[in-house]
Write a protein that holds these residues in place. Structure first.
Motif, PDB file in Angstrom:
ATOM      1  N   GLU A   1      39.425  34.297  36.107  1.00 25.88           N
ATOM      2  CA  GLU A   1      40.546  35.029  35.489  1.00 25.88           C
ATOM      3  C   GLU A   1      41.214  34.171  34.409  1.00 25.88           C
ATOM      4  O   GLU A   1      41.503  34.656  33.302  1.00 25.88           O
ATOM      5  N   LYS A   2      41.449  32.896  34.696  1.00 27.16           N
ATOM      6  CA  LYS A   2      42.062  31.997  33.711  1.00 27.16           C
ATOM      7  C   LYS A   2      41.184  31.866  32.474  1.00 27.16           C
ATOM      8  O   LYS A   2      41.675  31.866  31.339  1.00 27.16           O
TER       9      LYS A   2
ATOM     10  N   GLY B   1      41.910  40.775  37.642  1.00 29.29           N
ATOM     11  CA  GLY B   1      41.985  39.423  38.157  1.00 29.29           C
ATOM     12  C   GLY B   1      42.758  39.365  39.463  1.00 29.29           C
ATOM     13  O   GLY B   1      43.292  40.356  39.951  1.00 29.29           O
ATOM     14  N   VAL B   2      42.826  38.183  40.031  1.00 33.52           N
ATOM     15  CA  VAL B   2      43.525  37.983  41.300  1.00 33.52           C
ATOM     16  C   VAL B   2      45.033  38.139  41.106  1.00 33.52           C
ATOM     17  O   VAL B   2      45.722  38.726  41.946  1.00 33.52           O
ATOM     18  N   ASP B   3      45.531  37.636  39.985  1.00 34.84           N
ATOM     19  CA  ASP B   3      46.971  37.636  39.734  1.00 34.84           C
ATOM     20  C   ASP B   3      47.420  38.727  38.772  1.00 34.84           C
ATOM     21  O   ASP B   3      48.587  38.757  38.363  1.00 34.84           O
TER      22      ASP B   3
ATOM     23  N   GLU C   1      39.237  33.742  46.582  1.00 31.31           N
ATOM     24  CA  GLU C   1      40.191  34.125  45.552  1.00 31.31           C
ATOM     25  C   GLU C   1      40.450  33.018  44.533  1.00 31.31           C
ATOM     26  O   GLU C   1      40.600  33.300  43.337  1.00 31.31           O
ATOM     27  N   ASN C   2      40.502  31.773  44.964  1.00 28.82           N
ATOM     28  CA  ASN C   2      40.750  30.702  43.996  1.00 28.82           C
ATOM     29  C   ASN C   2      39.581  30.525  43.038  1.00 28.82           C
ATOM     30  O   ASN C   2      39.778  30.149  41.879  1.00 28.82           O
TER      31      ASN C   2
ATOM     32  N   ASP D   1      34.536  39.376  40.942  1.00 30.56           N
ATOM     33  CA  ASP D   1      34.870  38.879  42.282  1.00 30.56           C
ATOM     34  C   ASP D   1      33.569  38.615  43.039  1.00 30.56           C
ATOM     35  O   ASP D   1      33.211  39.314  43.988  1.00 30.56           O
TER      36      ASP D   1
ATOM     37  N   ARG E   1      40.015  33.250  40.660  1.00 32.58           N
ATOM     38  CA  ARG E   1      41.175  32.948  39.816  1.00 32.58           C
ATOM     39  C   ARG E   1      40.777  32.068  38.623  1.00 32.58           C
ATOM     40  O   ARG E   1      41.317  32.223  37.512  1.00 32.58           O
TER      41      ARG E   1
END
Length: 361
Positions: free
Chosen positions: A267-268, A294-296, A260-261, A221, A264
């Motif tokens: 994260e992907k 991750g964010v999600d 966050e995006n 992050d 993200r």
């Protein structure tokens, strides 16, 4: 000045009588970050410059060659650590050139001179936010306004290129990898931004099935202000306060908001590369062994954050807590243990053990 020692790959060291009889060879490395040449701190009874503190830390690296690992259930517990296979340092070699701090040129020269103490042990580096800000500028005035010595020095050292007098942070990116004991160690600059992720995807070794350990400066992050300014001219200025250190344009327009995006996207990437088993980073300056979801919440990645000898969140005010991380890996059993090594617990030369974490990969 000799730097050839920094590139020598020596394979696995066997230490005969230093090690207990064992069925497997163990890979060993030392991880540190944020040495911040140019600063001073209270250390062992006096105000001490960063080069002297670093030399004391380097001396403690040598002490590990004869130090017994704790009986903690981890890899190689109760054995002598021995000579490390390599040392990784993830940036902020220089401090940002504010408030009378010495130049990046002076800091880089001191670093190269001091770290010759690691001769015979490969040393791997990536730049930190202070190194790059010195090279490209900062929202607040620097003196001098630009000095790319540490950022460019790291790039040239790790890419094995000569000094042609030019350095362009937008293209001269520090990224590289090597394989040791069927494990790939990947160094992805300041953070795995879109440029670094594209490099990873395009490498011929991507998808070869080897487990991967990532080293970078920023945590997953990453700080919002490290991204590229999304406003106006997308420049570095004291109003917007973005630092333009990462190739990705920030998804939010204010540095006080969470990116966050941008996180993200990382994260992907990590979800699509299950071979990535661990993530090592500095920047926020304290030891922490944690899991990033991750964010999600779609991943569970073991993460290893390391202390700074000069700007530790806790150790800057309590020198007995200053530490680095000693890592042992059993590549056949696919297990890794990271141990917090307290190297100034009694305010004199000596080693003690703090927290540890063992993961299976």
């Amino acid at each position: 000045m000799r730097h050839g020692f920094l590139f020598v790959l020596t394979g696995i060291f066997l230490f005969g009588s230093l090690l207990k009889a064992q069925d497997r060879e163990i890979l060993r490395f030392i991880y540190c970050s944020d040495v911040h040449y140019g600063l001073e701190r209270e250390f062992r009874g006096a105000v001490t410059p960063a080069d002297s503190v670093s030399r004391a830390m380097l001396a403690s690296f040598r002490m590990l060659e004869h130090e017994t690992l704790p009986e903690d259930g981890g890899v190689a517990e109760g054995e002598i650590f021995g000579k490390p296979d390599f040392i990784a340092c993830t940036g902020d070699i220089a401090n940002r050139m504010e408030n009378g701090v010495q130049t990046a040129t002076e800091s880089w020269e001191q670093f190269c001179r001091d770290w010759e103490m690691t001769e015979g042990i490969p040393l791997y580096l990536v730049p930190g936010n202070h190194d790059i800000s010195n090279a490209i500028g900062y929202p607040q005035p620097l003196s001098p306004e630009r000095d790319d010595a540490s950022a460019a020095g790291i790039y040239r050292m790790m890419s094995h290129t000569s000094d042609d007098g030019t350095f362009d942070h937008t293209v001269d990116k520090t990224h590289f990898s090597f394989v040791m004991d069927s494990i790939r160690f990947v160094f992805m600059g300041m953070w795995p931004d879109s440029h670094m992720r594209a490099w990873y995807e395009n490498e011929s070794w991507a998808g070869d099935g080897l487990p991967v350990m990532i080293f970078t400066h920023d945590p997953p992050d990453a700080d919002t202000k490290h991204f590229t300014n999304p406003n106006g001219k997308h420049d570095i200025n004291p109003t917007d306060k973005f630092q333009n250190l990462l190739s990705d344009t920030c998804c939010v327009r204010n540095v006080s908001q969470k990116a966050e995006n941008n996180w993200r996207e990382l994260e992907k990437f990590l979800r699509s590369h299950p071979e990535i088993k661990a993530y090592f980073h500095g920047d926020r300056n304290y030891n922490e062994f944690y899991t990033w979801h991750g964010v999600d919440g779609t991943i569970s990645l073991p993460v290893f954050r390391v202390d700074s000898p000069m700007k530790g969140f806790d150790s800057s005010s309590d020198e007995t807590l200053v530490s680095f991380i000693a890592v042992t890996i059993d590549h056949e059993a696919r297990t890794m243990t990271a141990r917090e090594c307290l190297w100034n617990a009694d305010m004199k030369p000596g080693l003690d053990w703090g927290e540890s974490r063992t993961i299976a990969f």
